[in-house]
Design a protein around this motif. Structure first.
Motif, PDB file in Angstrom:
ATOM      1  N   LEU A 208       0.823  -1.204   0.000  1.00  0.00           N
ATOM      2  CA  LEU A 208       0.000   0.000   0.000  1.00  0.00           C
ATOM      3  C   LEU A 208       0.859   1.257   0.000  1.00  0.00           C
ATOM      4  CD1 LEU A 208      -2.862  -1.019   2.463  1.00  0.00           C
ATOM      5  CD2 LEU A 208      -2.779  -1.193  -0.033  1.00  0.00           C
ATOM      6  N   TRP A 209       2.003   1.213   0.689  1.00  0.00           N
ATOM      7  CA  TRP A 209       2.912   2.360   0.684  1.00  0.00           C
ATOM      8  C   TRP A 209       3.421   2.634  -0.725  1.00  0.00           C
ATOM      9  CZ3 TRP A 209       7.742   3.889  -0.719  1.00  0.00           C
ATOM     10  CH2 TRP A 209       8.234   5.057  -0.133  1.00  0.00           C
ATOM     11  N   MET A 210       3.808   1.576  -1.432  1.00  0.00           N
ATOM     12  CA  MET A 210       4.285   1.743  -2.804  1.00  0.00           C
ATOM     13  C   MET A 210       3.164   2.246  -3.710  1.00  0.00           C
ATOM     14  SD  MET A 210       7.467   1.192  -2.966  1.00  0.00           S
ATOM     15  CE  MET A 210       7.555   1.229  -4.763  1.00  0.00           C
ATOM     16  N   SER A 211       1.943   1.772  -3.476  1.00  0.00           N
ATOM     17  CA  SER A 211       0.801   2.241  -4.276  1.00  0.00           C
ATOM     18  C   SER A 211       0.577   3.736  -4.076  1.00  0.00           C
ATOM     19  CB  SER A 211      -0.466   1.473  -3.889  1.00  0.00           C
ATOM     20  OG  SER A 211      -0.319   0.087  -4.160  1.00  0.00           O
ATOM     21  N   ASN A 212       0.630   4.179  -2.831  1.00  0.00           N
ATOM     22  CA  ASN A 212       0.474   5.602  -2.544  1.00  0.00           C
ATOM     23  C   ASN A 212       1.591   6.422  -3.164  1.00  0.00           C
ATOM     24  OD1 ASN A 212      -1.899   6.182  -0.740  1.00  0.00           O
ATOM     25  ND2 ASN A 212      -0.953   4.568   0.462  1.00  0.00           N
ATOM     26  N   ILE A 258      -6.027   5.189  -7.071  1.00  0.00           N
ATOM     27  CA  ILE A 258      -4.997   4.378  -6.396  1.00  0.00           C
ATOM     28  C   ILE A 258      -4.877   4.798  -4.938  1.00  0.00           C
ATOM     29  CG2 ILE A 258      -2.526   3.841  -6.316  1.00  0.00           C
ATOM     30  CD1 ILE A 258      -2.481   4.175  -9.362  1.00  0.00           C
ATOM     31  N   TRP A 259      -4.813   6.116  -4.706  1.00  0.00           N
ATOM     32  CA  TRP A 259      -4.678   6.641  -3.340  1.00  0.00           C
ATOM     33  C   TRP A 259      -5.880   6.224  -2.490  1.00  0.00           C
ATOM     34  CZ3 TRP A 259      -7.277   9.621   0.141  1.00  0.00           C
ATOM     35  CH2 TRP A 259      -6.545  10.192   1.188  1.00  0.00           C
ATOM     36  N   CYS A 260      -7.090   6.371  -3.027  1.00  0.00           N
ATOM     37  CA  CYS A 260      -8.294   6.038  -2.270  1.00  0.00           C
ATOM     38  C   CYS A 260      -8.368   4.550  -1.935  1.00  0.00           C
ATOM     39  CB  CYS A 260      -9.534   6.450  -3.068  1.00  0.00           C
ATOM     40  SG  CYS A 260      -9.842   8.231  -3.112  1.00  0.00           S
ATOM     41  N   VAL A 261      -8.075   3.711  -2.911  1.00  0.00           N
ATOM     42  CA  VAL A 261      -8.140   2.265  -2.683  1.00  0.00           C
ATOM     43  C   VAL A 261      -7.126   1.849  -1.614  1.00  0.00           C
ATOM     44  CG1 VAL A 261      -7.698   0.009  -3.731  1.00  0.00           C
ATOM     45  CG2 VAL A 261      -9.047   1.716  -4.973  1.00  0.00           C
ATOM     46  N   VAL A 271     -16.023   5.506   7.164  1.00  0.00           N
ATOM     47  CA  VAL A 271     -15.638   6.881   6.837  1.00  0.00           C
ATOM     48  C   VAL A 271     -14.655   6.890   5.666  1.00  0.00           C
ATOM     49  CG1 VAL A 271     -14.429   8.944   7.659  1.00  0.00           C
ATOM     50  CG2 VAL A 271     -16.083   7.795   9.138  1.00  0.00           C
ATOM     51  N   ALA A 272     -13.712   5.972   5.677  1.00  0.00           N
ATOM     52  CA  ALA A 272     -12.762   5.873   4.571  1.00  0.00           C
ATOM     53  C   ALA A 272     -13.478   5.511   3.273  1.00  0.00           C
ATOM     54  CB  ALA A 272     -11.690   4.832   4.893  1.00  0.00           C
ATOM     55  N   VAL A 273     -14.466   4.626   3.362  1.00  0.00           N
ATOM     56  CA  VAL A 273     -15.245   4.253   2.177  1.00  0.00           C
ATOM     57  C   VAL A 273     -16.003   5.466   1.644  1.00  0.00           C
ATOM     58  CG1 VAL A 273     -17.181   2.876   1.347  1.00  0.00           C
ATOM     59  CG2 VAL A 273     -15.454   1.829   2.815  1.00  0.00           C
ATOM     60  N   LEU A 279     -14.529  11.118  -3.508  1.00  0.00           N
ATOM     61  CA  LEU A 279     -13.393  11.570  -4.312  1.00  0.00           C
ATOM     62  C   LEU A 279     -13.355  10.907  -5.683  1.00  0.00           C
ATOM     63  CD1 LEU A 279     -10.608  11.693  -1.581  1.00  0.00           C
ATOM     64  CD2 LEU A 279     -11.546  13.645  -2.837  1.00  0.00           C
ATOM     65  N   ILE A 280     -13.605   9.598  -5.717  1.00  0.00           N
ATOM     66  CA  ILE A 280     -13.565   8.886  -6.997  1.00  0.00           C
ATOM     67  C   ILE A 280     -14.698   9.355  -7.906  1.00  0.00           C
ATOM     68  CG2 ILE A 280     -13.848   6.622  -8.080  1.00  0.00           C
ATOM     69  CD1 ILE A 280     -12.342   5.424  -5.690  1.00  0.00           C
ATOM     70  N   THR A 281     -15.887   9.584  -7.336  1.00  0.00           N
ATOM     71  CA  THR A 281     -17.003  10.095  -8.129  1.00  0.00           C
ATOM     72  C   THR A 281     -16.664  11.457  -8.730  1.00  0.00           C
ATOM     73  OG1 THR A 281     -18.609   8.935  -6.730  1.00  0.00           O
ATOM     74  CG2 THR A 281     -19.437  10.759  -8.075  1.00  0.00           C
ATOM     75  N   HIS A 282     -16.066  12.304  -7.918  1.00  0.00           N
ATOM     76  CA  HIS A 282     -15.664  13.637  -8.399  1.00  0.00           C
ATOM     77  C   HIS A 282     -14.679  13.540  -9.559  1.00  0.00           C
ATOM     78  CE1 HIS A 282     -14.082  17.616  -8.664  1.00  0.00           C
ATOM     79  NE2 HIS A 282     -12.989  17.387  -7.969  1.00  0.00           N
ATOM     80  N   HIS A 283     -13.709  12.655  -9.451  1.00  0.00           N
ATOM     81  CA  HIS A 283     -12.692  12.538 -10.499  1.00  0.00           C
ATOM     82  C   HIS A 283     -13.223  11.828 -11.746  1.00  0.00           C
ATOM     83  CE1 HIS A 283      -9.907  13.867  -7.372  1.00  0.00           C
ATOM     84  NE2 HIS A 283      -9.071  14.126  -8.348  1.00  0.00           N
ATOM     85  N   LEU A 284     -14.173  10.924 -11.577  1.00  0.00           N
ATOM     86  CA  LEU A 284     -14.795  10.312 -12.758  1.00  0.00           C
ATOM     87  C   LEU A 284     -15.605  11.357 -13.533  1.00  0.00           C
ATOM     88  CD1 LEU A 284     -15.966   6.846 -11.387  1.00  0.00           C
ATOM     89  CD2 LEU A 284     -14.038   7.328 -12.896  1.00  0.00           C
TER      90      LEU A 284
END
Length: 363
Positions: A208-212, A258-261, A271-273, A279-284
């Protein structure tokens, strides 16, 4: 031999329509990366070769070229390009001064609970529900509406008040709302319903660190234009084509997903969900809105870029529509990406400071 016609044209004027013009003369200084996208708003053939000679931009038509075929040359700009020789010390001094003023005003007018409106804003939004998930979504959507709404009105707004003034308005409304959303998330990220607990899984933290870390390399190239972000240089709507844009036409969306997942997997609660869904909806939505705005601004040039790029990472490459240069890695060996590396590492190690500062606000 293709006939050529010489036309004198000021750089500040729109480069259309030029019809059968083969040679264009511009008043220096000029940049090919700025001129090239505009050329494809004209009726010029698509297969062109570009080079400069003194104050000229020469466009040579390849005889017998099929005008419907994609251009082998770039129609967009070179992403993350940074030339030290083109920098002015005075510009960066202005940038430092503007940054200091912005941070001071942001703290005084919004962040500081004794003088700012930030806490009152959070309290007002919090009054709509006792659910942290609902508040998280509400804050995210308020920011999204303002941010994307102002982006959509950019063309009209810039005509009314100018590019720099509109950038100040855009940042002045978006930045406080972004700060409020981030602070609320940090303070309430563990207040929801725990849905899973996988933090003890071997190797998960490293993955997850590498993904971020990788997600920050998907920053939209306009983010690198700090002088434009601060309106020191006149802000422009760019049509980027190299670097991360070869992998995906909407890198900021991909990086945010990637950051959100990664954060949702690690935190594992409601809360994280909620934050990730917002955020993902906004970016889509930004994918559709961004393509729409670029199509309006650049027309045929954007359609060419769109035909050889993709929203889904690597899709255009796998389909053969995008050809990576042999020295593709050089498009990332640039100062902006080195800066992103340093800032990403700094942000990771500064997590305790960010959490402490957010907690003291009691938002």
């Amino acid at each position: 031999m293709a006939n050529s016609v010489v036309l004198t044209y000021p750089l500040s004027a729109p480069v259309r329509p030029l019809h059968n013009t083969k040679i264009l003369r511009f008043q220096p200084p000029f940049s090919l990366s700025q001129i090239r996208p505009n050329l494809f708003q004209t009726s010029l053939p698509k297969s062109l070769s570009f080079y400069t000679k003194k104050s000229f931009v020469r466009v040579l038509e390849q005889e017998g070229t099929d005008a419907s075929s994609p251009a082998p040359d770039l129609v967009g700009e070179d992403s993350a390009e940074f030339l030290l020789s083109g920098q002015k010390i005075t510009s960066w001094l202005y940038f430092s001064g503007i940054l200091g003023v912005v941070l001071y005003v942001l703290n005084f007018a919004w962040i500081d609970n004794s003088t700012g409106f930030g806490k009152a804003f959070i309290d007002a939004v919090s009054s709509i529900s006792d659910s942290h998930e609902v508040i998280m979504l509400a804050l995210t959507f308020i920011f999204a509406i303002v941010h994307s709404g102002l982006a959509s009105l950019r063309d009209t707004g810039e005509k009314l008040i100018g590019e720099r003034a509109y950038r100040v308005l855009f940042a002045g409304l978006s930045l406080p709302l972004a700060v409020s959303t981030v602070v609320y998330f940090i303070n309430h990220r563990y207040d929801g319903v725990q849905l899973w607990q996988v933090q003890d899984a071997p190797g998960l933290h490293t993955i997850l660190w590498m993904s971020n870390f990788i997600s920050f390399f998907f920053l939209y190239p306009s983010t690198f234009n700090l002088l434009e972000v601060a309106a020191v240089d006149k802000p422009k709507m760019h049509l980027w084509e190299t670097g991360i844009m070869r992998i995906t036409r909407h890198p900021q969306m991909v990086g945010q997903v990637i950051w959100c997942v990664a954060h949702t997997i690690w935190i594992g609660n409601s809360v994280a969900v909620a934050a990730s869904v917002g955020l993902i909806t906004h970016h889509l939505f930004g994918v559709w809105n961004g393509d729409r705005r670029l199509a309006i601004r650049y027309g045929e040039a954007f359609e060419i870029l769109k035909s050889r790029s993709s929203v889904i990472p690597f899709a255009a490459i796998l389909e053969g529509r995008q050809k990576l240069p042999k020295d593709y890695y050089k498009e990332f060996l640039r100062l902006p990406y080195l800066s992103i590396t340093a800032l990403t590492l700094g942000a990771y190690f500064a997590h305790p400071l960010m959490q402490s500062a957010s907690f003291r606000l009691h938002w």
